[in-house]
Motif scaffolding. Structure first.
Motif, PDB file in Angstrom:
ATOM      1  N   LEU A 136       0.839  -1.206   0.000  1.00  0.00           N
ATOM      2  CA  LEU A 136       0.000   0.000   0.000  1.00  0.00           C
ATOM      3  C   LEU A 136       0.872   1.254   0.000  1.00  0.00           C
ATOM      4  O   LEU A 136       0.523   2.263  -0.612  1.00  0.00           O
ATOM      5  CB  LEU A 136      -0.937   0.006   1.211  1.00  0.00           C
ATOM      6  CG  LEU A 136      -1.989  -1.098   1.249  1.00  0.00           C
ATOM      7  CD1 LEU A 136      -2.831  -0.972   2.512  1.00  0.00           C
ATOM      8  CD2 LEU A 136      -2.874  -1.060   0.010  1.00  0.00           C
ATOM      9  N   ASP A 188       2.369   1.449  -3.506  1.00  0.00           N
ATOM     10  CA  ASP A 188       1.333   1.969  -4.410  1.00  0.00           C
ATOM     11  C   ASP A 188       1.226   3.483  -4.292  1.00  0.00           C
ATOM     12  O   ASP A 188       1.104   4.206  -5.292  1.00  0.00           O
ATOM     13  CB  ASP A 188      -0.050   1.399  -4.044  1.00  0.00           C
ATOM     14  CG  ASP A 188      -0.213  -0.075  -4.367  1.00  0.00           C
ATOM     15  OD1 ASP A 188       0.588  -0.625  -5.136  1.00  0.00           O
ATOM     16  OD2 ASP A 188      -1.172  -0.684  -3.831  1.00  0.00           O
ATOM     17  N   ASN A 189       1.239   3.949  -3.065  1.00  0.00           N
ATOM     18  CA  ASN A 189       1.086   5.381  -2.805  1.00  0.00           C
ATOM     19  C   ASN A 189       2.204   6.180  -3.455  1.00  0.00           C
ATOM     20  O   ASN A 189       1.969   7.222  -4.085  1.00  0.00           O
ATOM     21  CB  ASN A 189       1.090   5.591  -1.282  1.00  0.00           C
ATOM     22  CG  ASN A 189       1.158   7.044  -0.863  1.00  0.00           C
ATOM     23  OD1 ASN A 189       2.243   7.628  -0.856  1.00  0.00           O
ATOM     24  ND2 ASN A 189       0.033   7.634  -0.529  1.00  0.00           N
ATOM     25  N   PHE A 211      -3.302   5.185   4.054  1.00  0.00           N
ATOM     26  CA  PHE A 211      -3.124   3.740   3.842  1.00  0.00           C
ATOM     27  C   PHE A 211      -3.290   2.912   5.107  1.00  0.00           C
ATOM     28  O   PHE A 211      -3.561   1.715   5.024  1.00  0.00           O
ATOM     29  CB  PHE A 211      -1.854   3.389   3.048  1.00  0.00           C
ATOM     30  CG  PHE A 211      -0.600   4.058   3.449  1.00  0.00           C
ATOM     31  CD1 PHE A 211       0.045   4.912   2.577  1.00  0.00           C
ATOM     32  CD2 PHE A 211      -0.052   3.830   4.687  1.00  0.00           C
ATOM     33  CE1 PHE A 211       1.226   5.525   2.947  1.00  0.00           C
ATOM     34  CE2 PHE A 211       1.129   4.424   5.052  1.00  0.00           C
ATOM     35  CZ  PHE A 211       1.776   5.277   4.182  1.00  0.00           C
TER      36      PHE A 211
END
Lengths: 360, 360, 360
Positions: B151, B154-155, B315
């Motif tokens: 996560l 991804d960020n 997140f």
């Protein structure tokens, strides 16, 4: 197991401030609740279909809600209608999971099940305690109590506990009438009668010539309502209607025993909403036909807060003893009067069984 | 499932004070990290083989580590070499589980797998952002973020979020170019190109004539770097290299559009280290070729701290929605540009599959 | 697996204030402990048979305990004898689950098993450290330590740790004699002997001419006990008796080596009561035949508190490393002298096996 085919109270309307997005867990599901600029109420799974970000971290833009992470916007139908930087909005598959939501009786209600929503009015016909010029009062909320909703419902439905948990407020001698429970629909002095409907149970009590040994706070309310001397005996009628799975309606009417026409009433709707098997939200709305004005409303709110904290200490500890299971799956001994609680539990069990059969 | 055959960042070197023993959980394993008196770096399972006491409760004695409970001492090879009160040290079976550990690129790295360690330089050839006289900057750490490392990755790899999460710092209009992603390796004005390697993905962006609508903090950095007026348009090049499983390298170069030779750059290496399936550590090292001196380094550190807290709020909430599972195992809708994230996830999945086959 | 057929220490008597109901979890079971108005000690499952409310929320009324929720009262036999508002008390099925409870050796003991209680005196014949005019001292409790009871027992039974955990109090050179352990029942200078009984192990140590390098606090106690100069060498005898599953008895006798008749002693009974597999309560009672008076008792209590906090830091971290399992089910290396710990563990394992066989 929690009952899904039911309207549950999700919020008090005043929690939905303009532009705000309220988050609340109901039936193990995170729900976001908001009002569009046009005033329309919305409720959805609190999860953006793009990357699972909670919608509650987003914002309202006109009649859309915008995810706070990558800016996707969703309209009244739940459909994604705009993605910043992207020319075309995504296809229909990119949509919120909406829940039916209505405002009624002074509460915001949601329908969490996949089944078509039932009629809320048919579910609660008698609970017309919304805004009315003759009735004054307010609402309250205790969020995320660490107890199964049925323990709270049991508590509201067995008033004998007031003598032990609330001696300084409502614990008068009349609460012991609960142990003299018999079938019927009449008001019988010194007893309680009960009458079971298909999905409800009504209990009625009459206490004539209640004196100075009433609960002190109740006694104070009587003085405020009747303007009489504190020590004057009163007659008290109480009607309690439990509606499956977790609504309890109290209507108390007091009158001085020398003048039956001089009476005043208080009506409370208690609504318990399951958060999970071991937690719930407790909403109440209390209105009265006496002592109008905010001052009395605030006094009542403060007292209800303190009184309910006493109950909370009990049923959160009961839950610790029970663990993840159900109180009534454990060995228990019931006392006289508990027949109505046992009956309520059986009604819930039948509803759960009906929900889990294919044709329901 | 977490990738084991990988060098992970375990610490910033300044965390290893003389005589100190640092504890950090990596891949669900408690790791103790320390420096011997001779300067050698050591990393081991944080557990004494005698009675399972954490080594982090012990102390360094010359070139040994001593357990804090019963005083057993272990040398550079991990072997127990002394037990107080006992004449002979225990046999070879009494030894620490050591992990390969190196200091490189301004970080301390560990290899957690039982397999022989790969070459760290081959893994990260381009990340030469260690100490160099022309480059100034510092390092930071966010320990035990309650989110899966992917996560965070991804960020870092989807800059469109800056418009919504970081409007006061980096959220300029150029972040929307991410949704105009196409294959290639060129810098194309107003778009992003991407190029996938075996275990990496490179993304490039060019934004000409970026004006006053840039992110305010970015704009302030440009003024600091170029010494120009705040409102002067600039050209901005951005290269982002994602390296599996969780390293992201940013190189941003800005120049005034009237003078391409006057340029300045900032380079950041983001390294995300899995603590468990649902938690990770985030390390960064940020260096620049302008504005030398501690004052600017500290301003940047404070701002990076604040900015990353904004991401963290997102997140960690995503993780709550996902529970123990993986985001990409859930129903998701992807937007334009998300192809690079999806590709990165697929690379990780392939690496996991390779690790779990017998011959890998 | 926890041993059930055992008397465990449940409380210090001073915890049972008049009218109070003490709650404590023992063997994963919540136990309520109270004294009736007539002084009789009571212990029961902390759960009302009516609606599972903890009894600890109730109150004592003469020689009954009353549930705090609906007011049911239970007498000395555990039977419900009154329900408010109900004419007849419920039938015999409505009763508390009582546990045998006694006060002995300065502690309150409970028997949690369904089996008939064994003789407490036969279990602990030598622990006569209750009230006696020649012995002075007090008791203490550390509640809900986050460690399996055996880790605490191990700690008390391996004194070599004092050199590392308690250098400022008891960590003298004689603690290293533990690693020179041999079978026998004599006091041998510079060594420890051990002797295993059926359910106990006795360890004896003799240290002649202990000098200024003793633990500082121990040294201070010697000065207080003997009234001699601080630096004068002493002879020290130590007897440690471990009794399964978790009782450890310390008897230390010190004398100046120039005058064997001038001696003083300290006796401590350590009792560890399992709360769950991963938590326990630690009780101690420490008495001495020197320096009478509360001042010394309080100095000792403060020091024992500080010293035990040092141990607690260790075995709560050991538990974190072990997780839910047992230390001795993991790969371990044992040192010289650990044979007595290993033997104690084996005794516990045999007792557990005996309890789980049908005829035990």
């Amino acid at each position: 197991m929690l009952i899904k085919n039911c309207w549950y109270v999700a919020a008090n309307p005043q929690e939905l401030q303009a532009g705000g997005i309220l988050g609340r867990t109901i039936l193990n599901t995170p729900v976001a609740i908001w009002r569009l600029a046009n005033g329309q109420l919305m409720a959805a799974l609190d999860r953006c279909p793009h990357r699972a970000t909670p919608l509650t971290l987003g914002r309202i833009i006109e009649n859309t809600i915008q995810c706070g992470y990558h800016g996707a916007q969703f309209d009244e139908s739940g459909q994604c209608v705009a993605v910043p930087g992207q020319t075309n909005a995504p296809a229909r598959g990119c949509a919120l999971r909406l829940y039916p939501v209505v405002e009624r009786h002074g509460f915001v209600w949601v329908w969490m099940s996949d089944a078509p929503p039932a009629s809320l009015d048919a579910m609660l016909p008698q609970f017309a305690i919304g805004n009315h010029p003759d009735w004054h009062g307010g609402s309250g909320l205790f969020e995320s109590l660490k107890a199964n909703y049925k323990l709270v419902s049991d508590n509201l439905f067995d008033i004998t506990h007031a003598e032990f948990i609330h001696p300084e407020s409502f614990g008068g001698p009349e609460t012991r009438y609960y142990r003299r429970m018999e079938p019927g629909s009449d008001y019988v002095d010194g007893k309680m009668t009960y009458e079971a409907g298909e999905r409800s149970i009504t209990v009625r009590m009459l206490a004539r010539n209640l004196g100075d040994d009433c609960g002190p706070f109740f006694r104070w309310m009587v003085s405020s309502g009747l303007g009489t001397e504190h020590k004057q005996p009163i007659d008290q009628e109480l009607e309690i209607i439990w509606v499956a799975p977790s609504f309890v309606y109290f209507r108390g009417t007091s009158s001085p025993n020398h003048d039956r026409n001089k009476r005043f009433s208080m009506v409370v709707l208690h609504a318990v909403t399951p958060e999970s098997e071991t937690a719930c939200h407790y909403f109440y709305r209390a209105v009265r036909d006496f002592a109008p004005g905010d001052e009395m409303t605030q006094i009542l709110a403060r007292n209800i807060y303190d009184i309910f904290q006493q109950d909370r200490a009990i049923f959160e500890k009961q839950q610790l003893r029970i663990g993840d299971g159900d109180l009534f799956d454990q060995p228990l001994v019931s006392f006289a009067g508990d027949i109505v609680q046992v009956c309520a539990r059986r009604t819930i069990r039948d509803m759960l069984a009906a929900e889990s059969t294919p044709n329901s």
